[in-house]
Design a protein around this motif. Structure first.
Motif, PDB file in Angstrom:
ATOM      1  N   LYS A 187      10.505  -0.435  12.224  1.00 54.80           N
ATOM      2  CA  LYS A 187      11.681   0.394  11.911  1.00 54.80           C
ATOM      3  C   LYS A 187      12.023   0.309  10.430  1.00 54.80           C
ATOM      4  CE  LYS A 187      14.118   0.592  16.323  1.00 54.80           C
ATOM      5  NZ  LYS A 187      15.163   0.024  17.181  1.00 54.80           N
ATOM      6  N   LYS A 188      11.965  -0.924   9.900  1.00 52.08           N
ATOM      7  CA  LYS A 188      12.282  -1.151   8.479  1.00 52.08           C
ATOM      8  C   LYS A 188      11.309  -0.370   7.582  1.00 52.08           C
ATOM      9  CE  LYS A 188      12.301  -5.029   5.144  1.00 52.08           C
ATOM     10  NZ  LYS A 188      11.013  -4.855   4.484  1.00 52.08           N
ATOM     11  N   ILE A 189      10.029  -0.423   7.918  1.00 51.32           N
ATOM     12  CA  ILE A 189       9.006   0.260   7.109  1.00 51.32           C
ATOM     13  C   ILE A 189       9.184   1.776   7.195  1.00 51.32           C
ATOM     14  CG2 ILE A 189       6.521   0.728   6.916  1.00 51.32           C
ATOM     15  CD1 ILE A 189       6.103  -2.203   7.961  1.00 51.32           C
ATOM     16  N   LEU A 190       9.435   2.291   8.390  1.00 54.72           N
ATOM     17  CA  LEU A 190       9.579   3.741   8.581  1.00 54.72           C
ATOM     18  C   LEU A 190      10.804   4.290   7.858  1.00 54.72           C
ATOM     19  CD1 LEU A 190       8.600   3.936  12.356  1.00 54.72           C
ATOM     20  CD2 LEU A 190       7.347   5.006  10.466  1.00 54.72           C
ATOM     21  N   ARG A 191      11.818   3.448   7.678  1.00 58.32           N
ATOM     22  CA  ARG A 191      13.051   3.882   6.977  1.00 58.32           C
ATOM     23  C   ARG A 191      12.884   3.905   5.455  1.00 58.32           C
ATOM     24  NH1 ARG A 191      16.210   0.781  10.893  1.00 58.32           N
ATOM     25  NH2 ARG A 191      16.156  -0.962   9.420  1.00 58.32           N
ATOM     26  N   GLU A 192      11.820   3.246   4.968  1.00 53.97           N
ATOM     27  CA  GLU A 192      11.626   3.176   3.515  1.00 53.97           C
ATOM     28  C   GLU A 192      11.310   4.556   2.939  1.00 53.97           C
ATOM     29  OE1 GLU A 192       8.780   0.141   2.585  1.00 53.97           O
ATOM     30  OE2 GLU A 192      10.035  -1.466   3.393  1.00 53.97           O
ATOM     31  N   LYS A 193      11.495   4.678   1.629  1.00 52.59           N
ATOM     32  CA  LYS A 193      11.295   5.952   0.935  1.00 52.59           C
ATOM     33  C   LYS A 193       9.891   6.526   1.171  1.00 52.59           C
ATOM     34  CE  LYS A 193      11.169   5.863  -3.559  1.00 52.59           C
ATOM     35  NZ  LYS A 193      11.598   5.656  -4.974  1.00 52.59           N
ATOM     36  N   LEU A 208       0.812  -1.219   0.000  1.00 51.57           N
ATOM     37  CA  LEU A 208       0.000   0.000   0.000  1.00 51.57           C
ATOM     38  C   LEU A 208       0.844   1.268   0.000  1.00 51.57           C
ATOM     39  CD1 LEU A 208      -2.771  -1.056   2.557  1.00 51.57           C
ATOM     40  CD2 LEU A 208      -3.123  -0.573   0.126  1.00 51.57           C
ATOM     41  N   LEU A 209       1.975   1.238   0.693  1.00 55.87           N
ATOM     42  CA  LEU A 209       2.782   2.457   0.832  1.00 55.87           C
ATOM     43  C   LEU A 209       3.187   3.066  -0.504  1.00 55.87           C
ATOM     44  CD1 LEU A 209       5.190   2.075   3.894  1.00 55.87           C
ATOM     45  CD2 LEU A 209       3.475   3.849   3.496  1.00 55.87           C
ATOM     46  N   SER A 210       3.365   2.215  -1.500  1.00 58.05           N
ATOM     47  CA  SER A 210       3.784   2.750  -2.811  1.00 58.05           C
ATOM     48  C   SER A 210       2.653   3.507  -3.509  1.00 58.05           C
ATOM     49  CB  SER A 210       4.286   1.621  -3.711  1.00 58.05           C
ATOM     50  OG  SER A 210       3.254   0.666  -3.907  1.00 58.05           O
ATOM     51  N   ASN A 211       1.391   3.242  -3.119  1.00 59.81           N
ATOM     52  CA  ASN A 211       0.243   3.832  -3.816  1.00 59.81           C
ATOM     53  C   ASN A 211      -0.507   4.902  -3.040  1.00 59.81           C
ATOM     54  OD1 ASN A 211       0.605   2.235  -6.047  1.00 59.81           O
ATOM     55  ND2 ASN A 211      -0.913   0.704  -5.465  1.00 59.81           N
ATOM     56  N   VAL A 212      -0.494   4.808  -1.698  1.00 61.35           N
ATOM     57  CA  VAL A 212      -1.372   5.683  -0.917  1.00 61.35           C
ATOM     58  C   VAL A 212      -0.818   7.097  -0.758  1.00 61.35           C
ATOM     59  CG1 VAL A 212      -2.417   3.797   0.418  1.00 61.35           C
ATOM     60  CG2 VAL A 212      -0.362   4.944   1.309  1.00 61.35           C
ATOM     61  N   THR A 213      -1.738   8.012  -0.443  1.00 61.45           N
ATOM     62  CA  THR A 213      -1.359   9.375  -0.063  1.00 61.45           C
ATOM     63  C   THR A 213      -1.000   9.389   1.420  1.00 61.45           C
ATOM     64  OG1 THR A 213      -3.035  10.102  -1.650  1.00 61.45           O
ATOM     65  CG2 THR A 213      -2.092  11.787  -0.199  1.00 61.45           C
ATOM     66  N   HIS A 214      -1.839   8.705   2.225  1.00 65.05           N
ATOM     67  CA  HIS A 214      -1.583   8.556   3.663  1.00 65.05           C
ATOM     68  C   HIS A 214      -1.915   7.128   4.078  1.00 65.05           C
ATOM     69  CE1 HIS A 214      -1.421  12.925   3.920  1.00 65.05           C
ATOM     70  NE2 HIS A 214      -2.655  13.015   3.455  1.00 65.05           N
ATOM     71  N   LEU A 215      -1.171   6.619   5.068  1.00 64.75           N
ATOM     72  CA  LEU A 215      -1.474   5.320   5.675  1.00 64.75           C
ATOM     73  C   LEU A 215      -1.662   5.553   7.171  1.00 64.75           C
ATOM     74  CD1 LEU A 215      -1.743   2.221   5.386  1.00 64.75           C
ATOM     75  CD2 LEU A 215       0.694   2.053   5.727  1.00 64.75           C
ATOM     76  N   LEU A 216      -2.910   5.488   7.616  1.00 65.14           N
ATOM     77  CA  LEU A 216      -3.248   5.758   9.009  1.00 65.14           C
ATOM     78  C   LEU A 216      -3.184   4.458   9.802  1.00 65.14           C
ATOM     79  CD1 LEU A 216      -6.455   7.936   8.339  1.00 65.14           C
ATOM     80  CD2 LEU A 216      -4.053   8.612   8.139  1.00 65.14           C
ATOM     81  N   ILE A 217      -2.426   4.461  10.890  1.00 67.35           N
ATOM     82  CA  ILE A 217      -2.234   3.245  11.681  1.00 67.35           C
ATOM     83  C   ILE A 217      -2.964   3.375  13.014  1.00 67.35           C
ATOM     84  CG2 ILE A 217      -0.534   1.745  12.814  1.00 67.35           C
ATOM     85  CD1 ILE A 217       0.188   1.591  10.019  1.00 67.35           C
ATOM     86  N   GLY A 218      -3.678   2.300  13.404  1.00 62.12           N
ATOM     87  CA  GLY A 218      -4.377   2.289  14.687  1.00 62.12           C
ATOM     88  C   GLY A 218      -4.337   0.908  15.303  1.00 62.12           C
ATOM     89  N   GLY A 219      -5.034   0.753  16.430  1.00 67.20           N
ATOM     90  CA  GLY A 219      -5.048  -0.542  17.105  1.00 67.20           C
ATOM     91  C   GLY A 219      -3.676  -0.875  17.685  1.00 67.20           C
ATOM     92  N   ALA A 220      -3.500  -2.117  18.076  1.00 66.38           N
ATOM     93  CA  ALA A 220      -2.218  -2.555  18.661  1.00 66.38           C
ATOM     94  C   ALA A 220      -1.085  -2.438  17.654  1.00 66.38           C
ATOM     95  CB  ALA A 220      -2.344  -3.994  19.152  1.00 66.38           C
TER      96      ALA A 220
END
Length: 398
Positions: free
Chosen positions: A252-258, A213-225
């Motif tokens: 950490k790996k995901i947050l470091r991505e482009k 999803l990260l390659s396509n979305v404008t925003h990725l909202l994270i919730g829950g655990a």
């Protein structure tokens, strides 16, 4: 090859064998009671279409629960047979097993129109995708229909291998058609801005869909655990919130991505000292020692509402908190309300068991663009653009 659907088939005087997903939740205290009939209700359109277009017999197949290849009384399809008989106002005969010797006799009797095979997972051959088992099932029909979107990601005998015996005679059902049409709006060319909302328990369960999803979305909202490993990976305190080292490493790996900057995390929380205990509002990202996060806070919901305003495509998978407990349901039901109020030019897709349960519980399912019947199947379709059961229908098996 284009996928063929049931509305392209000549059903006149044909025996039809059809795979549905009747894996419905049953009452824990009384397994004869179905607590949510959605999956059966969604199948009725295809069943009625088959009969209204001249089929002589209909054999229904499904699994229920995880009986591990042997008969287990609490996973009998008897409650499903009773419910179908009521909704269709006709007799629905339930076989003793999927390979019962009397099935072929029943199919040759004029009065038997609808036959429901007992749980196909009572046979270990089903989940082993056994060819001989698939061949025996195939002998019950002239035409095969797969309308079990919720099981289309499984390479099982009744969803996959059975296609080998229906060359040019295998079709998708009307529910499958609706699911593919809706999911294509997410997979192929989603209208932008495209916002995804992902919740649930573990990053490791949804790592692939998040990366996709990260390659396509404008925003990725994270919730829950799901949010707590991301907050921990970003340097915030999370108290005793649900979290493990594997999920922190993945976050950490995901947050470091482009595309990591597209991720939006909660800025406040509803917490408690114990799971489902007395609620405490924590007005910033850091959760104090001894408290666990159980829902997103009001400021986070406002931010998420702002991020969703103007969106043209929205995908929601996973709750924002412990929504089964009314005290911790405001975040999840708040998201459901925001999506239900979306303008008509915004396509909203709710996929995944808990999100579907939440919009149903909130009474807002009818206001969503599409509510998927397949949790794991819808995620896998978004991730890969296909599923084994759909590929087998499209290309056939030798």
């Amino acid at each position: 090859m284009a996928l063929k659907f049931i509305d392209q088939a000549d059903l006149t005087d044909k025996k039809v064998i059809a795979r549905f997903d009747f894996n419905v939740p049953l009452d824990k205290n009384d397994p004869s009671i179905i607590t949510d009939t959605t999956r059966i209700d969604e199948a009725l359109e295809t069943i009625k279409y088959i009969f209204n277009n001249g089929a002589s017999k209909l054999v229904l197949m499904s699994h229920l629960g995880r009986p591990d290849g042997k008969p287990v009384a609490k996973y009998s399809l008897e409650p499903v047979a009773k419910y179908l008989a009521e909704k269709l106002d006709t007799d629905v005969v339930l076989s003793e097993s999927a390979l019962d010797r009397s099935i072929k006799t029943l199919l040759n009797l004029g009065e038997t129109k609808i036959l429901l095979l007992q749980n196909v997972r009572f046979h270990e051959e089903e989940e082993k995708n056994d060819r001989e088992f698939a061949k025996k099932l195939a002998e019950y029909g002239d035409i095969y229909v797969n309308d079990a979107f919720g099981a289309a990601h499984r390479k099982h005998a009744s969803t996959y291998e059975i296609n080998a015996f229906f060359k040019n005679r295998a079709y998708g059902g009307l529910l499958l058609k609706r699911e593919i049409s809706a999911l294509s709006k997410i997979v192929e060319s989603p209208k932008t801005p495209f916002v995804a909302i992902v919740g649930g328990a573990k990053v490791s369960d949804k790592i692939k869909i998040i990366e996709r999803l990260l390659s396509n979305v404008t925003h990725l909202l994270i919730g829950g655990a799901m949010a707590y490993p991301f907050l921990k990976a970003s340097g915030y305190d999370i108290g005793t919130s649900l979290c493990n080292d594997e999920d922190i490493a993945l976050a950490k790996k995901i947050l470091r991505e482009k595309s990591g900057h597209k991720i939006v995390l909660p800025v406040d929380h509803l917490c408690s000292k114990e799971f489902g205990g007395e609620p405490q509002v924590v007005e910033n990202r850091n959760i104090p020692e001894g408290l666990m996060g159980l829902d997103i806070g009001p400021k986070t919901l406002d931010i998420y509402k702002e991020k969703l305003s103007g969106a043209k495509t929205v995908l929601w998978n996973g709750p924002m908190g412990l929504f089964e407990n009314e005290t911790y349901s405001k975040g999840t039901f708040g998201i459901a309300k925001i999506l239900s109020d979306a303008p008509s030019d915004c396509f909203t897709l709710v996929g995944g068991g808990d999100s579907v349960s939440a919009v149903n519980k909130a009474g807002l399912a009818s206001k969503m663009g599409h509510v998927s019947t397949g949790g794991g199947a819808s995620l896998e379709y978004i991730e890969k653009g296909n599923l084994p059961g759909i590929a087998a229908l499209r290309f056939g098996l030798e």
